[in-house]
Design an enzyme around this catalytic site. Structure first.
Site, PDB file in Angstrom:
ATOM      1  N   LYS A  38       0.833  -1.206   0.000  1.00  0.00           N
ATOM      2  CA  LYS A  38       0.000   0.000   0.000  1.00  0.00           C
ATOM      3  C   LYS A  38       0.865   1.252   0.000  1.00  0.00           C
ATOM      4  CE  LYS A  38      -2.868   2.531   3.381  1.00  0.00           C
ATOM      5  NZ  LYS A  38      -1.915   3.554   3.805  1.00  0.00           N
ATOM      6  N   ASN A  39       1.855   1.278   0.875  1.00  0.00           N
ATOM      7  CA  ASN A  39       2.667   2.480   1.039  1.00  0.00           C
ATOM      8  C   ASN A  39       3.669   2.692  -0.086  1.00  0.00           C
ATOM      9  OD1 ASN A  39       1.370   3.154   3.425  1.00  0.00           O
ATOM     10  ND2 ASN A  39       2.808   2.007   4.691  1.00  0.00           N
TER      11      ASN A  39
ATOM     12  N   ARG B  17      -4.674  10.499   3.868  1.00  0.00           N
ATOM     13  CA  ARG B  17      -3.617  11.499   4.031  1.00  0.00           C
ATOM     14  C   ARG B  17      -2.610  11.479   2.879  1.00  0.00           C
ATOM     15  NH1 ARG B  17      -3.470  13.770   9.194  1.00  0.00           N
ATOM     16  NH2 ARG B  17      -4.849  12.753  10.700  1.00  0.00           N
TER      17      ARG B  17
ATOM     18  N   CYS C   2      -6.356   8.267   8.742  1.00  0.00           N
ATOM     19  CA  CYS C   2      -6.542   7.712  10.080  1.00  0.00           C
ATOM     20  C   CYS C   2      -6.493   8.810  11.136  1.00  0.00           C
ATOM     21  CB  CYS C   2      -5.452   6.678  10.391  1.00  0.00           C
ATOM     22  SG  CYS C   2      -5.639   5.129   9.499  1.00  0.00           S
TER      23      CYS C   2
ATOM     24  N   ASP D 220       3.655   1.095  12.207  1.00  0.00           N
ATOM     25  CA  ASP D 220       2.507   0.387  11.640  1.00  0.00           C
ATOM     26  C   ASP D 220       2.356  -1.043  12.160  1.00  0.00           C
ATOM     27  OD1 ASP D 220       1.621   2.532  10.212  1.00  0.00           O
ATOM     28  OD2 ASP D 220       2.337   1.852   8.265  1.00  0.00           O
TER      29      ASP D 220
ATOM     30  N   ILE E 193       6.363   7.881  17.089  1.00  0.00           N
ATOM     31  CA  ILE E 193       6.124   8.482  15.777  1.00  0.00           C
ATOM     32  C   ILE E 193       4.866   9.344  15.761  1.00  0.00           C
ATOM     33  CG2 ILE E 193       5.802   8.025  13.309  1.00  0.00           C
ATOM     34  CD1 ILE E 193       8.560   7.275  14.366  1.00  0.00           C
TER      35      ILE E 193
END
Length: 419
Positions: free
Chosen positions: A22-23, A93, A117, A306, A328
């Site tokens: 996804k990232n 985002r 999120c 994550d 983070i």
């Protein structure tokens, strides 16, 4: 609206194939704006965030075809609308990643401040200040970013703090800038390396990806390419923890274990046996109760934020005491109240959770709040006695491709039902 129903207490066993990252997919999709021709991506995950990105790009004038075999054809070379509307970016985002490519290619952009999120503030000031250093004029008004640039000029960018998306945005903007851009204190995540590999294949001149200093030599144009998205290390890590928490054995296929050192190191500490091959990971918990492990999130190559929520679920039923410290993001502990309702012994102190492992969790109705918190509730439901229901599973769909189907392959009793 859908919900998941999980009948817990079953050891997971079998194999799953990791989807594309996804990232990695999202920035590469936005990079299609930079190309002068179409891009074909393979190993593209079917996720709601990918769908949202495609709708956003289509609204701007891009064309795409998404095939069932996870290949994607996208032509973002000739945008006709340089506005990213709020209704399309409010849930994601990553939409801020349209800013750099649009400025570089067209010299202007209007982008709604992003959503995503609800896990605390993720300010966009790093993006805006860096783009201003490249020569952009930027104003924020009525919830929108207005940006213009007659020309982007390469310069030295010193990030005050490490940011993955800011690093990606500036890399993309700098590919078509005049001269050399050097990014200091750059993020080093594998997904940035993947984006850079794709950009280089498109014709960009970039060095240093995967280190804290990245150098970009601007070029006149970038071309369309065919590129395969790297595997999702967070999805792989989630299934590894799901297996460890239930005492099972799993083979994860289509994975780059080299990018998962921090995750695998912690799983070894829990007592799991782990073997790695070229493109696979085998984890065997042998029916054992995992040992508690201390977690402190940080930037890559350290332990990823994550995976924090998933390991919190594991520590909840592990043998011993542990601490989980989040460095983070603020407010990334919204799974704690729900896990506590299931019987977990968790105490939140500032940015640290103190956990005393319990032998059993009890299934009950739960409400998901964000992507990774949702995953932790699924893991807790898998190990809990009785039945767990999880509402708002659309959070899961942002980052996990058919999670219930993959868990069924491992023997889980889980189903998605409509309210």
């Amino acid at each position: 609206m859908y919900k998941l129903i999980i009948h817990g207490g079953i050891s997971l066993n079998g194999s799953v194939i990791t989807a594309g990252s996804k990232n990695s997919s999202l920035p590469i999709l936005f990079a299609s704006i930079l190309a002068n021709g179409p891009i074909t991506l393979t190993n593209t995950p079917h996720l709601s965030d990918v769908s949202t990105t495609l709708r956003l790009l289509m609204d701007m004038g891009a064309e795409f075809i998404l095939e069932s075999d996870n290949s994607l054809f996208i032509n973002g070379s000739k945008l006709t609308n340089l506005v990213a509307q709020y209704n399309l970016v409010k849930t994601m985002r990553a939409s801020i990643l349209a800013l750099g490519p649009m400025l570089a290619k067209y010299g202007k952009a209007k982008i709604s401040l992003p959503g995503g999120c609800a896990i605390g503030p993720r300010p966009v000031n790093l993006h805006l200040e860096a783009l201003e250093n490249l020569g952009a004029t930027i104003k924020v008004k009525n919830g929108y970013i207005y940006a213009t640039a007659k020309e982007l000029i390469g310069t030295k960018i010193h990030f005050k703090q490490i940011s993955v998306t800011a690093t990606e945005n500036i890399i993309m903007a700098a590919t078509l800038a005049t001269g050399i851009t050097t990014i200091y204190n750059a993020a080093q995540e594998p997904e940035i390396v993947d984006l850079v590999k794709c950009l280089i294949k498109m014709g960009a001149i970039i060095s240093g990806a995967g280190t804290s200093i990245i150098i970009i030599q601007g070029v006149d144009e970038l071309s369309g390419v065919t590129y395969s998205v790297c595997p999702d290390r967070i999805e792989a890590g989630t299934y590894l923890v799901a297996t460890a928490i239930t005492g099972g054995k799993i083979t994860i296929k289509n994975v780059h274990y080299q990018s998962m050192h921090a995750i695998l190191e912690k799983l070894l500490e829990t007592g799991a046996d782990i073997k790695t091959n070229k493109n696979s990971i085998i984890l065997d918990m042998k029916g054992k109760r995992p040992r508690a492990v201390n977690i402190k999130t940080s930037t890559y190559p350290n332990f990823p934020t994550d995976m924090q929520a998933q390991f919190t679920a594991l520590n909840a039923i592990a043998d011993g005491y542990s601490t989980i410290t989040e460095t983070i993001f603020e407010n990334r502990f919204m799974h704690i109240p729900e896990l506590s309702r299931m019987g977990a012994n968790l105490v939140l102190k500032g940015n640290t959770v103190v956990c005393k492992g319990v032998k059993y969790l009890t299934g009950m109705p739960l409400i998901a709040t964000d992507l990774r918190a949702s995953a932790s509730l699924v893991l807790a439901g898998l190990v809990a006695t009785g039945t767990t229901t999880i509402e708002r599973v659309y959070h899961l769909d942002r980052g996990y491709e058919t999670i219930e189907e993959k868990l069924k392959l491992l023997g889980a009793q889980i189903e998605r039902v409509q309210d």
